[in-house]
Scaffold this motif. Structure first.
Motif, mmCIF file in Angstrom:
data_model
loop_
_atom_site.group_PDB
_atom_site.id
_atom_site.type_symbol
_atom_site.label_atom_id
_atom_site.label_comp_id
_atom_site.label_asym_id
_atom_site.label_seq_id
_atom_site.Cartn_x
_atom_site.Cartn_y
_atom_site.Cartn_z
ATOM 1 N N ASP A 1 -6.960 6.446 3.395
ATOM 2 C CA ASP A 1 -6.450 7.734 3.869
ATOM 3 C C ASP A 1 -7.042 8.029 5.249
ATOM 4 O O ASP A 1 -8.123 8.598 5.380
ATOM 5 C CB ASP A 1 -6.821 8.836 2.863
ATOM 6 N N HIS B 1 0.811 7.765 1.496
ATOM 7 C CA HIS B 1 0.144 9.075 1.510
ATOM 8 C C HIS B 1 1.103 10.217 1.846
ATOM 9 O O HIS B 1 0.798 11.085 2.639
ATOM 10 C CB HIS B 1 -1.059 9.056 2.458
ATOM 11 N N SER C 1 -2.768 10.932 -3.795
ATOM 12 C CA SER C 1 -2.089 10.238 -2.696
ATOM 13 C C SER C 1 -2.001 11.141 -1.465
ATOM 14 O O SER C 1 -2.004 10.665 -0.344
ATOM 15 C CB SER C 1 -0.711 9.737 -3.122
ATOM 16 N N GLU D 1 -8.806 1.988 -3.280
ATOM 17 C CA GLU D 1 -7.754 1.791 -2.272
ATOM 18 C C GLU D 1 -7.602 3.054 -1.437
ATOM 19 O O GLU D 1 -6.544 3.645 -1.397
ATOM 20 C CB GLU D 1 -6.432 1.466 -2.972
ATOM 21 N N ASN D 2 -8.675 3.485 -0.777
ATOM 22 C CA ASN D 2 -8.621 4.777 -0.111
ATOM 23 C C ASN D 2 -8.424 4.604 1.387
ATOM 24 O O ASN D 2 -9.320 4.862 2.179
ATOM 25 C CB ASN D 2 -9.877 5.577 -0.431
ATOM 26 N N ASP E 1 2.018 5.754 -5.644
ATOM 27 C CA ASP E 1 2.396 5.758 -4.227
ATOM 28 C C ASP E 1 2.949 4.384 -3.823
ATOM 29 O O ASP E 1 3.945 4.279 -3.101
ATOM 30 C CB ASP E 1 1.167 6.124 -3.378
ATOM 31 N N SER E 2 2.321 3.319 -4.330
ATOM 32 C CA SER E 2 2.769 1.965 -4.000
ATOM 33 C C SER E 2 4.177 1.721 -4.543
ATOM 34 O O SER E 2 5.065 1.258 -3.829
ATOM 35 C CB SER E 2 1.816 0.927 -4.598
ATOM 36 N N GLU F 1 -10.530 7.713 -6.867
ATOM 37 C CA GLU F 1 -9.082 7.763 -7.036
ATOM 38 C C GLU F 1 -8.816 8.382 -8.413
ATOM 39 O O GLU F 1 -9.309 7.886 -9.432
ATOM 40 C CB GLU F 1 -8.509 6.341 -6.952
ATOM 41 N N LEU G 1 0.855 -1.192 0.000
ATOM 42 C CA LEU G 1 0.000 0.000 0.000
ATOM 43 C C LEU G 1 0.890 1.240 0.000
ATOM 44 O O LEU G 1 2.083 1.151 0.301
ATOM 45 C CB LEU G 1 -0.896 0.008 1.242
ATOM 46 N N PHE H 1 -2.589 5.814 -6.420
ATOM 47 C CA PHE H 1 -2.329 4.646 -5.572
ATOM 48 C C PHE H 1 -1.196 3.811 -6.153
ATOM 49 O O PHE H 1 -0.294 3.369 -5.432
ATOM 50 C CB PHE H 1 -3.599 3.801 -5.420
#
Lengths: 268, 376
Positions: free
Chosen positions: B240, B56, B352, B237-238, B76-77, B321, B53, B73
């Motif tokens: 946050d 952020h 992100s 995939e939130n 960021d990953s 996203e 994951l 996402f």
């Protein structure tokens, strides 16, 4: 009894003082570095204009981007609700509001009671906001107050295709360098903001009549082009910049009245 | 540490957790891309499923590898890998979902060496009559690849253990989610986010134990905050946390979610069948679908609505996203579908890192419209 509403916006702070007879006074100042002091100053000025002391204000409500930073108001409401309430009080027939402020633009749809049915706001950038116009005014060396009038003198707009404020500024500078007429560029800038906002407002479904509020409603070129684009004449409150603060003041009054167990008196 | 706090601790210390797990057990840690990876098989092989994951945080390392219009996402990953934060991984596996994610996986495979990499071609056409017979074959190949890598057979007893632990985890997550149905909800959306997300990278035995303890803690809880408006969170995939905290600080509680970092990961159990691999692979074909796999019949929408009804959500925040095409395709239709069925929505576009100030204005205004009756 008096009630106050403060709209602490990104660019200006607006205060409305409401008395038994309607709006007693209002005042608008630049936000500057903002904060509690500046908002208090705006409130004091408005009190002075109304010839009342601050202690005569029964309740203060606050809205706008900066509302979280103010400690003295008794209530806080979002600018969306406040614009709805404020516009409904002045122009009860209005069903859609196009509000363009310093860093936010909004489309707000109201029902017959002035309640928000749906709303939409600009994306997370300055495109389509007052800040966009300010930047272009600086690039073209035109005072903001004259922006609209100058733009309306042009017959054909020079197209500004970038929505990004920074890129649009570059584009405007290149138009100047190519010798395009200033007023035509100004009209193009207004057209660009209108194209963007009209699309956003349409996404919530435009129900007539439509009113325009916010500082940008003082720009006659944007108002005219927006009306053309939506295919409707736009209604303007006498002072479009203060409807949010007015809505906050009305809600402050409502707060006191409901505490006194009276009937709601938000309309009229 | 109270059991409930463990999830938050794991969430914020996931890398330390995985390193410690590796040291303690001597097992392999496999990074997973997508909630479609059958974690049962990894568990059966004695390996740790470790979901990759994002963090952020702003990053500047992915530009040379994947395009800026890949979803935040994915970027960021990948950034976490390029920055070496997952340098304890022994392998990575991707179950196919979208192209952005596959290319993220490919970039990881090309630039961040691991002993084991595996691309599991999970079919997108899960509604095809041949999806199950196809996927069980692919899952068998995946199992064989893991056996070869580990130099050890995965026995039927291992598979039973894998299925039992993951199914137990799903049951326990359902059980603790029940506390979100109560009025007031005994569990906040932020807590649920910590709980559900950590299931994707904490050893199931430990996670199950913490879930059992936490359920008891939550059952005895008296809620001392005003829950405000009951909201649903719909997204992908939130995870946050700061966003969820903000929403729950302005007069709302997130009572249910439909997203990968939540119910989509654990909602259905594997139905026990005589064939163990069929038990596992069917579970993924049958699960609440990602938009990439929800075709031609739209099964996701009624599922989202049912969740909203079951948890008595008064409104839904649709977390889009940025650049996620599958969700971008769904969201306008989903928005209308929910609104037609009495669930007002607020759409927000997620990156992100997110501008919490402007988001707060929108969320507060949305909540005010849901509370209009109080105003007048």
């Amino acid at each position: 009894m008096y009630y106050a509403g403060i709209d602490a916006g990104s660019n200006t702070i607006k205060t409305v003082i409401l008395g038994e007879e309607g709006i007693a006074s209002y005042h608008v100042i630049k936000t500057g570095l903002g904060g509690e002091e500046q908002a208090a100053r705006c409130l004091e000025e408005a009190c002075a204009k109304a010839r009342i002391g601050r202690e005569e204000i029964a309740c203060i409500y606050c809205t706008g981007y900066g509302r979280e930073y103010l400690n003295f108001p008794q209530g806080r409401k979002s600018e969306i609700i406040c614009h709805g309430v404020g516009v409904h009080w002045i122009l009860p027939e209005v069903r859609t509001i196009v509000d363009i402020g310093g860093q936010d633009s909004k489309g707000i749809r109201l029902n017959e009671r002035g309640e928000v049915e749906n709303f939409n706001m600009n994306d997370k950038c300055a495109a389509g906001t007052g800040r966009f116009l300010e930047t272009m005014a600086t690039a073209l060396q035109v005072p903001l107050e004259e922006f609209g009038a100058c733009a309306l003198r042009a017959t054909e707009p020079v197209r500004v295709s970038s929505t990004c404020t920074v890129f649009a500024e570059t584009e405007v500078i290149s138009h100047i360098a190519r010798g395009k007429k200033r007023d035509e560029i100004l009209l193009g800038v207004c057209q660009s903001i209108v194209d963007r906002i009209a699309a956003m407002v349409r996404s919530i479904g435009v129900k007539p009549p439509v009113a325009m509020t916010g500082g940008v409603a003082k720009n006659p070129a944007v108002v005219k082009l927006m009306g053309d684009r939506l295919g409707l004449p736009l209604l303007l409150p006498p002072e479009p910049q203060i409807t949010g603060a007015l809505g906050a003041a009305l809600m402050a009054r409502q707060d006191i009245l409901s505490r006194q167990n009276s009937q709601p008196a938000l309309s009229g | 540490m109270a059991a409930l706090e463990k999830f938050e601790h794991w969430y914020h210390n996931r890398h330390e957790y995985a390193r410690e797990w590796k040291k303690r057990t001597g097992g392999k840690v496999i990074g997973t891309f997508c909630t479609y990876v059958p974690d049962e098989i990894l568990t059966a092989a004695g390996m740790l499923h470790s979901r990759i994951l994002g963090s952020h945080e702003p990053q500047d390392v992915t530009e040379p590898h994947i395009f800026g219009m890949f979803c935040p996402f994915c970027r960021d990953s990948l950034a976490q890998g390029l920055k070496g934060r997952f340098n304890y991984l022994d392998g990575i596996v991707l179950a196919h979902s979208c192209i952005h994610y596959r290319q993220t996986f490919d970039s990881w495979r090309a630039h961040i060496p691991t002993e084991f990499t595996y691309y599991l071609p999970m079919p997108n056409m899960v509604q095809s009559p041949s999806a199950k017979s196809y996927y069980v074959g692919e899952v068998a190949k995946f199992k064989a690849a893991l056996e070869e890598y580990a130099g050890k057979k995965i026995t039927d007893a291992d598979l039973d253990r894998g299925i039992e632990l993951t199914n137990k985890n799903r049951r326990l997550l359902h059980k603790i989610y029940e506390f979100r149905k109560t009025d007031p909800p005994k569990l906040t959306g932020t807590e649920a986010l910590y709980i559900a997300t950590t299931a994707q990278f904490v050893d199931y035995e430990e996670h199950n134990k913490a879930l059992e303890e936490a359920s008891e803690e939550v059952a005895d809880r008296t809620v001392d905050r005003d829950p405000g408006i009951r909201l649903m969170a719909v997204g992908s995939e939130n995870d946050d946390v700061e966003f969820f905290k903000m929403v729950e600080s302005v007069g709302a509680t997130v009572v249910i979610d439909e997203q990968c970092a939540g119910t989509r990961y654990f909602w259905n159990e594997a139905r026990i069948q005589p064939d163990r691999l069929q038990t596992i692979s069917d579970r993924y074909v049958e699960r609440p679908p990602c938009p990439t796999k929800d075709y031609p019949e739209r099964q996701r929408f009624p599922h989202v609505l049912q969740l909203a009804k079951d948890y008595k959500a008064q409104g839904a925040i649709i977390m889009q996203e940025k650049f996620c095409d599958p969700h971008e395709g769904d969201n306008p239709v989903l928005k209308k579908y929910l609104e037609d069925n009495g669930i007002p929505t607020l759409g927000l576009e997620f990156d992100s890192t997110n501008p919490l100030g402007p988001f707060r204005i929108r969320v507060e205004a949305f909540l005010e419209t849901l509370r209009t009756d109080d105003l007048f």
